[in-house]
Design an enzyme around this catalytic site. Structure first.
Site: not given
Length: 303
Positions: A93, A167, A240
């Site tokens: 990701t 995502k 993140k």
């Protein structure tokens, strides 16, 4: 297909194993010698450097962040070593722009590029039930589909970068659900509702979600008790992904105020710590038993 795999960690490891078990020729590079030894024992070829995967038809990347993806593909010369017509798939990701930039570099070498992040964790990988969100050329996607099917259900969602956008939306929703689930359980407790009964009702009703089911199975004591990598790892990963989501929203000038407030709150819950996320004291066998019960069709049946 001859497949190279980089990043055989908690999720990448089961993914690579499924690729091998599906009958593909598998080459694996990982920084950890014990991981390379494990795959060599399973029948894969463990290589000493990433560039040795250059002869593969498809190289799959499942590392932690943007920097690591750039490191293995550019600094470790994986792209440079690959033959024209080969394909790279990034399962990490990362920022959509990272993928677009790498796709441009790959094109110079005649190498196809797919961004293909996954969701479902190690359990989903072992069961071949990962959701694989794929951005890139549809023809290239079709060529790689037999490999992706080894560990999940792959869906083409648009050009390069689209997989990452999907995502990030998925992970934003996950973080929102943490905050909402926590608040609902708090309100239930303050209303003196039997939490044991609530834990059997919500996962079987319209409130059902992965986060709610996990939280209910813990007796509403742990939001993410099965993430055994530990609290700091969970926080780093969620931080993140929330930062990537916020960056994309800001970059595009979109209004995501409500979603962003909830994702911020979900992250605050993780920072708060305590019993909200994984704790070694959790009775994991009992927790897994409860998850299995709540996942069953009779979860809400009367005793």
């Amino acid at each position: 297909m001859k497949v190279g795999f980089i990043g055989a960690g908690e999720q990448g490891g089961p993914m690579a194993e499924r690729v091998l078990h599906a009958g593909h020729e598998l080459l694996v590079w990982d920084r950890r010698e014990e991981v390379r030894a494990h795959f060599a024992q399973l029948g894969a070829k463990a290589v000493e450097t990433p560039a040795e995967l250059g002869g593969c038809e498809l190289v799959e990347i499942c590392v932690v962040n943007d920097q690591q993806v750039n490191d293995v593909l550019i600094n470790d010369a994986v792209l440079e070593a690959m033959a024209p017509g080969a394909v790279v798939a990034v399962h990490s990701t990362v920022h959509p722009d990272t993928c677009r930039g790498l796709a441009e570099v790959a094109e110079k070498y005649g190498v196809g590029f797919l961004d293909a992040p996954v969701s479902g964790g190690a359990k989903g990988a072992r069961a071949s039930r990962l959701a694989v969100m794929v951005g890139g050329d549809r023809t290239v996607f079709e060529r790689c589909l037999p490999v992706f099917k080894a560990f999940g259900v792959a869906i083409h969602v648009g050009p390069v970068g689209s997989g990452q956008l999907v995502k990030l939306l998925n992970n934003a929703f996950f973080t929102v659900q943490m905050g909402v689930s926590y608040e609902l359980a708090r309100l239930a407790s303050e209303m003196s509702i039997d939490l044991e009964g609530l834990s059997r009702v919500l996962p079987g009703g319209t409130a059902a979600s992965w986060v709610m089911s996990q939280y209910a199975a813990s007796g509403f004591s742990h939001l993410a008790p099965l993430i055994a990598a530990g609290r700091e790892h969970v926080i780093r990963m969620v931080e993140k992904d929330v930062a990537l989501f916020d960056g994309v929203i800001h970059q595009r000038g979109l209004d995501a105020g409500l979603v962003q407030r909830f994702t911020t709150y979900g992250l605050e819950l993780l920072h708060r710590g305590g019993t909200l996320i994984y704790d070694p004291a959790v009775d994991l066998p009992e927790y897994r038993r409860r998850v299995a019960v709540l996942d069953s069709p009779t979860a809400t049946a009367p005793e």
